[in-house]
Design a protein around this motif. Structure first.
Motif, PDB file in Angstrom:
ATOM      1  N   ILE A 122       3.632  -2.042  16.833  1.00 49.90           N
ATOM      2  CA  ILE A 122       2.483  -1.403  16.187  1.00 49.90           C
ATOM      3  C   ILE A 122       2.781  -1.339  14.698  1.00 49.90           C
ATOM      4  CG2 ILE A 122       1.090   0.698  16.037  1.00 49.90           C
ATOM      5  CD1 ILE A 122       2.485   1.554  18.704  1.00 49.90           C
ATOM      6  N   VAL A 123       1.836  -1.761  13.873  1.00 49.89           N
ATOM      7  CA  VAL A 123       1.967  -1.570  12.426  1.00 49.89           C
ATOM      8  C   VAL A 123       1.546  -0.140  12.142  1.00 49.89           C
ATOM      9  CG1 VAL A 123       1.124  -2.235  10.142  1.00 49.89           C
ATOM     10  CG2 VAL A 123       1.492  -3.974  11.885  1.00 49.89           C
ATOM     11  N   VAL A 124       2.382   0.587  11.403  1.00 45.62           N
ATOM     12  CA  VAL A 124       2.095   1.978  11.067  1.00 45.62           C
ATOM     13  C   VAL A 124       2.152   2.174   9.558  1.00 45.62           C
ATOM     14  CG1 VAL A 124       2.885   2.929  13.273  1.00 45.62           C
ATOM     15  CG2 VAL A 124       4.517   2.639  11.418  1.00 45.62           C
ATOM     16  N   LEU A 125       1.389   3.145   9.089  1.00 44.93           N
ATOM     17  CA  LEU A 125       1.391   3.532   7.682  1.00 44.93           C
ATOM     18  C   LEU A 125       1.608   5.031   7.646  1.00 44.93           C
ATOM     19  CD1 LEU A 125       0.889   2.972   4.661  1.00 44.93           C
ATOM     20  CD2 LEU A 125      -1.554   3.261   5.112  1.00 44.93           C
ATOM     21  N   ARG A 126       2.761   5.425   7.175  1.00 48.70           N
ATOM     22  CA  ARG A 126       3.116   6.832   7.086  1.00 48.70           C
ATOM     23  C   ARG A 126       3.386   7.168   5.635  1.00 48.70           C
ATOM     24  NH1 ARG A 126       5.151   9.476  12.165  1.00 48.70           N
ATOM     25  NH2 ARG A 126       4.211   8.232  13.771  1.00 48.70           N
ATOM     26  N   GLN A 127       3.636   8.416   5.361  1.00 51.33           N
ATOM     27  CA  GLN A 127       3.894   8.837   3.989  1.00 51.33           C
ATOM     28  C   GLN A 127       5.130   8.164   3.411  1.00 51.33           C
ATOM     29  OE1 GLN A 127       3.770  13.139   4.047  1.00 51.33           O
ATOM     30  NE2 GLN A 127       1.558  13.136   3.923  1.00 51.33           N
ATOM     31  N   ILE A 128       6.031   7.694   4.252  1.00 50.68           N
ATOM     32  CA  ILE A 128       7.231   7.015   3.760  1.00 50.68           C
ATOM     33  C   ILE A 128       7.015   5.523   3.591  1.00 50.68           C
ATOM     34  CG2 ILE A 128       8.848   8.743   4.649  1.00 50.68           C
ATOM     35  CD1 ILE A 128       9.312   6.851   7.058  1.00 50.68           C
ATOM     36  N   GLY A 129       5.856   4.996   3.966  1.00 49.40           N
ATOM     37  CA  GLY A 129       5.550   3.586   3.772  1.00 49.40           C
ATOM     38  C   GLY A 129       5.072   2.904   5.035  1.00 49.40           C
ATOM     39  N   THR A 130       4.960   1.586   4.930  1.00 48.22           N
ATOM     40  CA  THR A 130       4.474   0.753   6.021  1.00 48.22           C
ATOM     41  C   THR A 130       5.656   0.227   6.828  1.00 48.22           C
ATOM     42  OG1 THR A 130       2.655   0.054   4.604  1.00 48.22           O
ATOM     43  CG2 THR A 130       3.040  -1.249   6.550  1.00 48.22           C
TER      44      THR A 130
ATOM     45  N   MET B  47       0.821  -1.204   0.000  1.00 54.62           N
ATOM     46  CA  MET B  47       0.000   0.000   0.000  1.00 54.62           C
ATOM     47  C   MET B  47       0.860   1.261   0.000  1.00 54.62           C
ATOM     48  SD  MET B  47      -2.979   1.187   2.647  1.00 54.62           S
ATOM     49  CE  MET B  47      -4.034  -0.167   2.180  1.00 54.62           C
ATOM     50  N   ASP B  48       0.520   2.185  -0.857  1.00 53.51           N
ATOM     51  CA  ASP B  48       1.149   3.498  -0.868  1.00 53.51           C
ATOM     52  C   ASP B  48       0.247   4.470  -0.118  1.00 53.51           C
ATOM     53  OD1 ASP B  48       3.359   2.757  -2.430  1.00 53.51           O
ATOM     54  OD2 ASP B  48       2.203   2.999  -4.269  1.00 53.51           O
ATOM     55  N   PHE B  49       0.831   5.369   0.625  1.00 62.86           N
ATOM     56  CA  PHE B  49       0.095   6.351   1.410  1.00 62.86           C
ATOM     57  C   PHE B  49      -0.626   7.337   0.487  1.00 62.86           C
ATOM     58  CE2 PHE B  49      -0.630  10.152   3.823  1.00 62.86           C
ATOM     59  CZ  PHE B  49      -0.869   9.721   5.119  1.00 62.86           C
ATOM     60  N   LYS B  50      -1.900   7.575   0.776  1.00 60.35           N
ATOM     61  CA  LYS B  50      -2.673   8.590   0.056  1.00 60.35           C
ATOM     62  C   LYS B  50      -3.724   9.127   1.024  1.00 60.35           C
ATOM     63  CE  LYS B  50      -5.644   9.469  -3.865  1.00 60.35           C
ATOM     64  NZ  LYS B  50      -6.511   8.880  -4.874  1.00 60.35           N
ATOM     65  N   TRP B  51      -3.649  10.435   1.302  1.00 56.62           N
ATOM     66  CA  TRP B  51      -4.606  11.063   2.216  1.00 56.62           C
ATOM     67  C   TRP B  51      -6.040  10.820   1.753  1.00 56.62           C
ATOM     68  CZ3 TRP B  51      -3.593  12.897   6.869  1.00 56.62           C
ATOM     69  CH2 TRP B  51      -2.291  13.296   7.178  1.00 56.62           C
ATOM     70  N   GLY B  52      -6.922  10.505   2.697  1.00 50.43           N
ATOM     71  CA  GLY B  52      -8.351  10.363   2.430  1.00 50.43           C
ATOM     72  C   GLY B  52      -8.795   8.974   2.029  1.00 50.43           C
ATOM     73  N   SER B  53      -7.853   8.107   1.662  1.00 51.27           N
ATOM     74  CA  SER B  53      -8.231   6.737   1.314  1.00 51.27           C
ATOM     75  C   SER B  53      -7.229   5.720   1.847  1.00 51.27           C
ATOM     76  CB  SER B  53      -8.386   6.586  -0.206  1.00 51.27           C
ATOM     77  OG  SER B  53      -7.160   6.854  -0.865  1.00 51.27           O
ATOM     78  N   ASP B  54      -5.958   5.968   1.651  1.00 49.89           N
ATOM     79  CA  ASP B  54      -4.923   5.034   2.080  1.00 49.89           C
ATOM     80  C   ASP B  54      -3.981   5.710   3.073  1.00 49.89           C
ATOM     81  OD1 ASP B  54      -6.006   3.143   0.371  1.00 49.89           O
ATOM     82  OD2 ASP B  54      -4.704   3.698  -1.287  1.00 49.89           O
TER      83      ASP B  54
END
Length: 141
Positions: free
Chosen positions: A118-126, A24-31
């Motif tokens: 904790i699994v995190v999803l940031r703009q730099i990835g998972t 998954m790639d980070f995308k505001w509002g959906s991902d």
């Protein structure tokens, strides 16, 4: 407050969901950490999507913060407190949602507890972080 009950097979569902995040790639509002990660985990475990009314209504950090303010929330912590009971980090169990506070427009980032990490999803990835990095946690079911 959402009425969340974990499905009997929540654990294998959660780990399948987490495994799918690698691409998954980070995308505001959906991902992002709320719409995809936290809400996706909650929906996977319970069948209830807490992000449904918000998904797609913001497209960057500024509009996310503005939407939270418009809805009467001071940030992600306040939004999550309106949906799920807060619990001390030391009491968080696998599948609960953790909040890592920072000074961004929404007041932090959300992650999913998978044990001591904790699994995190940031703009730099998972990725993952130590559970002790969280400021608070929210119970899922």
């Amino acid at each position: 407050m959402l009425d969340l009950t974990r499905r009997p097979d929540w654990r294998p569902r959660l780990f399948a969901f987490v495994s799918g995040l690698k691409t998954m790639d980070f995308k505001w509002g959906s991902d992002d950490c709320f719409a995809a990660l936290a809400a996706g985990a909650v929906e996977t475990m319970t069948g209830i999507d807490p992000a449904a009314p918000l998904r797609g209504r913001y497209h960057d950090a500024v509009s996310a913060g503005a939407l939270l303010a418009e809805l009467g929330h001071e940030g992600l912590a306040d939004l999550m407190q309106s949906m799920m009971p807060e619990t001390p980090v030391a009491m968080a169990r696998i599948g609960d949602i953790a909040l890592i506070a920072d000074d961004n427009e929404v007041g932090g980032a959300l992650g999913v507890v998978i044990g001591a990490r904790i699994v995190v999803l940031r703009q730099i990835g998972t990725g993952t972080m130590r559970l002790t990095a969280a400021d608070t946690a929210f119970k899922v079911g």
